[in-house]
Design an enzyme around this catalytic site. Structure first.
Site, PDB file in Angstrom:
ATOM      1  N   LYS A 288       0.833  -1.213   0.000  1.00  0.00           N
ATOM      2  CA  LYS A 288       0.000   0.000   0.000  1.00  0.00           C
ATOM      3  C   LYS A 288       0.865   1.259   0.000  1.00  0.00           C
ATOM      4  O   LYS A 288       0.664   2.154  -0.807  1.00  0.00           O
ATOM      5  CB  LYS A 288      -0.946   0.028   1.224  1.00  0.00           C
ATOM      6  CG  LYS A 288      -1.906  -1.146   1.295  1.00  0.00           C
ATOM      7  CD  LYS A 288      -2.839  -1.051   2.495  1.00  0.00           C
ATOM      8  CE  LYS A 288      -2.121  -1.083   3.831  1.00  0.00           C
ATOM      9  NZ  LYS A 288      -1.364  -2.328   4.106  1.00  0.00           N
TER      10      LYS A 288
ATOM     11  N   ARG B   8      -9.419   1.182   8.889  1.00  0.00           N
ATOM     12  CA  ARG B   8      -8.842  -0.125   9.173  1.00  0.00           C
ATOM     13  C   ARG B   8      -9.837  -1.030   9.886  1.00  0.00           C
ATOM     14  O   ARG B   8      -9.472  -2.137  10.295  1.00  0.00           O
ATOM     15  CB  ARG B   8      -7.619   0.057  10.041  1.00  0.00           C
ATOM     16  CG  ARG B   8      -6.358  -0.540   9.419  1.00  0.00           C
ATOM     17  CD  ARG B   8      -5.260  -0.348  10.416  1.00  0.00           C
ATOM     18  NE  ARG B   8      -4.047  -0.995  10.098  1.00  0.00           N
ATOM     19  CZ  ARG B   8      -3.065  -0.447   9.411  1.00  0.00           C
ATOM     20  NH1 ARG B   8      -3.201   0.728   8.880  1.00  0.00           N
ATOM     21  NH2 ARG B   8      -1.935  -1.111   9.259  1.00  0.00           N
TER      22      ARG B   8
ATOM     23  N   ARG C 196      11.378  -5.378   4.670  1.00  0.00           N
ATOM     24  CA  ARG C 196      11.050  -3.956   4.460  1.00  0.00           C
ATOM     25  C   ARG C 196      12.058  -3.044   5.163  1.00  0.00           C
ATOM     26  O   ARG C 196      12.428  -3.266   6.301  1.00  0.00           O
ATOM     27  CB  ARG C 196       9.649  -3.660   4.991  1.00  0.00           C
ATOM     28  CG  ARG C 196       9.345  -2.164   5.007  1.00  0.00           C
ATOM     29  CD  ARG C 196       7.880  -1.852   5.033  1.00  0.00           C
ATOM     30  NE  ARG C 196       7.193  -2.339   6.212  1.00  0.00           N
ATOM     31  CZ  ARG C 196       5.866  -2.286   6.354  1.00  0.00           C
ATOM     32  NH1 ARG C 196       5.105  -1.793   5.400  1.00  0.00           N
ATOM     33  NH2 ARG C 196       5.301  -2.748   7.454  1.00  0.00           N
TER      34      ARG C 196
ATOM     35  N   ARG D   4      11.441  -1.144  10.658  1.00  0.00           N
ATOM     36  CA  ARG D   4      10.417  -0.742  11.617  1.00  0.00           C
ATOM     37  C   ARG D   4      10.371  -1.714  12.792  1.00  0.00           C
ATOM     38  O   ARG D   4      10.512  -2.920  12.616  1.00  0.00           O
ATOM     39  CB  ARG D   4       9.052  -0.706  10.923  1.00  0.00           C
ATOM     40  CG  ARG D   4       8.834   0.588  10.153  1.00  0.00           C
ATOM     41  CD  ARG D   4       7.624   0.555   9.289  1.00  0.00           C
ATOM     42  NE  ARG D   4       6.438  -0.042   9.924  1.00  0.00           N
ATOM     43  CZ  ARG D   4       5.236  -0.083   9.350  1.00  0.00           C
ATOM     44  NH1 ARG D   4       5.061   0.446   8.143  1.00  0.00           N
ATOM     45  NH2 ARG D   4       4.218  -0.642   9.953  1.00  0.00           N
TER      46      ARG D   4
ATOM     47  N   ARG E  18      -0.070  -8.761  13.595  1.00  0.00           N
ATOM     48  CA  ARG E  18      -0.700  -7.758  12.729  1.00  0.00           C
ATOM     49  C   ARG E  18      -1.535  -8.420  11.641  1.00  0.00           C
ATOM     50  O   ARG E  18      -2.578  -7.899  11.237  1.00  0.00           O
ATOM     51  CB  ARG E  18       0.369  -6.843  12.129  1.00  0.00           C
ATOM     52  CG  ARG E  18       0.863  -5.821  13.162  1.00  0.00           C
ATOM     53  CD  ARG E  18       2.179  -5.209  12.791  1.00  0.00           C
ATOM     54  NE  ARG E  18       2.147  -4.521  11.537  1.00  0.00           N
ATOM     55  CZ  ARG E  18       3.159  -4.507  10.672  1.00  0.00           C
ATOM     56  NH1 ARG E  18       4.269  -5.145  10.926  1.00  0.00           N
ATOM     57  NH2 ARG E  18       3.046  -3.855   9.554  1.00  0.00           N
TER      58      ARG E  18
HETATM   59  P1  ADP Z   1       1.317  -1.531   7.501  1.00  0.00           P
HETATM   60  O1  ADP Z   1       1.390  -0.690   6.266  1.00  0.00           O
HETATM   61  O2  ADP Z   1       2.489  -2.411   7.681  1.00  0.00           O
HETATM   62  O3  ADP Z   1       0.011  -2.233   7.658  1.00  0.00           O
HETATM   63  P2  ADP Z   1       0.923   0.981   8.892  1.00  0.00           P
HETATM   64  O4  ADP Z   1       2.130   1.811   8.703  1.00  0.00           O
HETATM   65  O5  ADP Z   1      -0.277   1.308   8.060  1.00  0.00           O
HETATM   66  O6  ADP Z   1       1.361  -0.546   8.743  1.00  0.00           O
HETATM   67  O7  ADP Z   1       0.460   1.031  10.417  1.00  0.00           O
HETATM   68  C1  ADP Z   1       1.361   0.793  11.474  1.00  0.00           C
HETATM   69  C2  ADP Z   1       0.601   0.790  12.790  1.00  0.00           C
HETATM   70  O8  ADP Z   1      -0.002   2.076  13.014  1.00  0.00           O
HETATM   71  C3  ADP Z   1      -0.553  -0.189  12.879  1.00  0.00           C
HETATM   72  O9  ADP Z   1      -0.140  -1.511  13.237  1.00  0.00           O
HETATM   73  C4  ADP Z   1      -1.416   0.464  13.958  1.00  0.00           C
HETATM   74  O10 ADP Z   1      -0.876   0.254  15.244  1.00  0.00           O
HETATM   75  C5  ADP Z   1      -1.268   1.933  13.642  1.00  0.00           C
HETATM   76  N1  ADP Z   1      -2.316   2.387  12.703  1.00  0.00           N
HETATM   77  C6  ADP Z   1      -2.137   2.832  11.425  1.00  0.00           C
HETATM   78  N2  ADP Z   1      -3.319   3.161  10.870  1.00  0.00           N
HETATM   79  C7  ADP Z   1      -4.275   2.918  11.803  1.00  0.00           C
HETATM   80  C8  ADP Z   1      -5.694   3.040  11.829  1.00  0.00           C
HETATM   81  N3  ADP Z   1      -6.390   3.474  10.766  1.00  0.00           N
HETATM   82  N4  ADP Z   1      -6.337   2.672  12.977  1.00  0.00           N
HETATM   83  C9  ADP Z   1      -5.675   2.261  14.041  1.00  0.00           C
HETATM   84  N5  ADP Z   1      -4.344   2.100  14.085  1.00  0.00           N
HETATM   85  C10 ADP Z   1      -3.634   2.423  12.980  1.00  0.00           C
HETATM   86  P1  ADP Z   2       2.137  -1.894   3.177  1.00  0.00           P
HETATM   87  O1  ADP Z   2       2.114  -0.392   3.184  1.00  0.00           O
HETATM   88  O2  ADP Z   2       0.938  -2.487   2.508  1.00  0.00           O
HETATM   89  O3  ADP Z   2       2.372  -2.477   4.537  1.00  0.00           O
HETATM   90  P2  ADP Z   2       4.720  -1.598   1.807  1.00  0.00           P
HETATM   91  O4  ADP Z   2       4.411  -0.706   0.658  1.00  0.00           O
HETATM   92  O5  ADP Z   2       5.402  -0.994   2.978  1.00  0.00           O
HETATM   93  O6  ADP Z   2       3.364  -2.365   2.290  1.00  0.00           O
HETATM   94  O7  ADP Z   2       5.545  -2.835   1.239  1.00  0.00           O
HETATM   95  C1  ADP Z   2       6.062  -3.854   2.096  1.00  0.00           C
HETATM   96  C2  ADP Z   2       7.431  -4.304   1.569  1.00  0.00           C
HETATM   97  O8  ADP Z   2       7.243  -4.975   0.313  1.00  0.00           O
HETATM   98  C3  ADP Z   2       8.422  -3.174   1.301  1.00  0.00           C
HETATM   99  O9  ADP Z   2       9.711  -3.624   1.647  1.00  0.00           O
HETATM  100  C4  ADP Z   2       8.320  -2.945  -0.209  1.00  0.00           C
HETATM  101  O10 ADP Z   2       9.559  -2.477  -0.755  1.00  0.00           O
HETATM  102  C5  ADP Z   2       8.000  -4.348  -0.711  1.00  0.00           C
HETATM  103  N1  ADP Z   2       7.160  -4.358  -1.915  1.00  0.00           N
HETATM  104  C6  ADP Z   2       6.078  -3.592  -2.174  1.00  0.00           C
HETATM  105  N2  ADP Z   2       5.545  -3.886  -3.380  1.00  0.00           N
HETATM  106  C7  ADP Z   2       6.297  -4.897  -3.878  1.00  0.00           C
HETATM  107  C8  ADP Z   2       6.266  -5.668  -5.088  1.00  0.00           C
HETATM  108  N3  ADP Z   2       5.338  -5.458  -6.039  1.00  0.00           N
HETATM  109  N4  ADP Z   2       7.198  -6.619  -5.254  1.00  0.00           N
HETATM  110  C9  ADP Z   2       8.133  -6.827  -4.306  1.00  0.00           C
HETATM  111  N5  ADP Z   2       8.220  -6.149  -3.152  1.00  0.00           N
HETATM  112  C10 ADP Z   2       7.321  -5.191  -2.940  1.00  0.00           C
END
Ligand code: ADP
Ligand code: ADP
Length: 216
Positions: free
Chosen positions: A13, A88, A127, A159, A170
C-alpha cells in the site's frame, strides 16, 4: 479523486501510494506515517500510539479518527486524497463516510491490493524505510546491500513492528478487523480488486488502469 487503499500489512500500500498519489497529484495520507512521525517527535499522540503500534494492535478509533479529520480538513486535501492505512475497521469506515458527507463529498473508489500471506511475510520481513524521505525499500527485491536510500541518501531502518512475532499478530488483526472492509466497500459498490503480485511498476500500471474510469 478520493481514494482508499486496502490490503494486508505488506501488500504494498505505502509503495503504491507514493506512485499513485504522485501520478494523480493528490496528497498521500498514511495514518501509519503520521503516527510514526508523532512517535519520533515525542508528542503526546506519539506516546499514546506507540504502545499499540509496538504490539501490532490498532490505535483506538477516537484518536485515529480525530487525527484523520484534522488532516482531511487541510487545504491540500480539498480536491482529492489517497488514504493509506485508514480506515482499518468497519466503524472507522462508517465514520469516514459520515465525515465526507459533512464535507459534501464521497469516496470515488477503494482499491484492494490482493496478495497471498506467504508473499506478505516475505515483503514485511525485508522492508526498510528511509528515515529522511520515508521512501520504502526491500532488501531483496530492491537489492539493498547498504543502508542508504537511493532516492535521497538518508539512512534506512527496519520498523520496530516488522519483527516476526509482531508481523504474525498484525496479520491476525488484519483478518479480524480490516478484512471485513472488503465486503463493506463491495456493498457500497466502490471496491475494485487489483492483483498486487509481480514487479512494483506492473502493480502501479494495473492500479492506474483500474483508476482510469475515474480520472479526467
Ligand atoms: P502496515 O502498512 O504495515 O500495515 P501501517 O504503517 O499502516 O502498517 O500502520 C502501522 C501501525 O499504526 C498499525 O499496526 C497500527 O498500530 C497503527 N495504525 C495505522 N493506521 C491505523 C488506523 N487506521 N487505525 C488504528 N491504528 C492504525
Ligand atoms: P504496506 O504499506 O501495505 O504495509 P509496503 O508498501 O510498505 O506495504 O511494502 C512492504 C514491503 O514490500 C516493502 O519492503 C516494499 O519495498 C516491498 N514491496 C512492495 N511492493 C512490492 C512488489 N510489487 N514486489 C516486491 N516487493 C514489494
Amino acid at each position: 479523486m478520493r481514494l482508499v487503499l486496502v490490503g494486508p500489512p505488506g501488500a504494498g500500500k505505502g509503495t503504491q501510494a507514493q506512485f499513485i498519489a504522485s501520478n494523480l497529484s493528490i496528497p498521500k495520507i498514511s495514518t501509519g506515517d503520521i503516527f510514526r512521525a508523532n512517535v519520533s517527535g515525542g508528542t503526546e499522540l506519539g506516546k499514546l500510539a506507540k504502545e499499540y503500534m509496538d504490539r501490532g494492535d490498532l490505535v483506538p478509533d477516537e484518536v485515529t479518527i480525530a487525527m484523520v479529520r484534522d488532516r482531511l480538513s487541510e487545504s491540500d486535501a480539498q480536491d482529492g486524497f489517497l488514504l493509506d492505512g485508514f480506515p482499518r475497521n468497519v466503524p472507522q469506515a462508517e465514520i469516514l463516510k459520515k465525515m465526507l458527507e459533512e464535507f459534501g463529498v464521497a469516496l470515488d473508489i477503494v482499491l484492494e491490493l490482493v496478495v497471498d500471506d506467504e508473499e506478505v511475510v516475505r515483503r514485511l520481513a525485508g522492508r526498510r524505510t528511509c528515515s529522511q524521505c520515508g521512501r520504502i525499500w526491500h532488501v531483496d527485491f530492491d537489492d539493498k546491500k547498504d543502508d542508504v536510500c537511493d532516492a535521497c541518501g538518508g539512512r534506512l531502518y527496519q520498523r520496530d513492528d516488522d519483527k516476526e512475532e509482531t508481523i504474525r499478530h498484525r496479520l491476525e488483526v488484519y483478518q479480524e478487523q480490516t478484512a471485513p472492509l472488503v465486503s463493506f466497500y463491495a456493498q457500497e459498490r466502490i471496491l475494485v480488486g487489483v492483483d498486487a503480485t509481480g514487479p512494483v511498476e506492473e502493480v502501479t500500471q494495473r492500479a492506474m488502469e483500474a483508476l482510469s474510469p475515474y480520472t479526467d
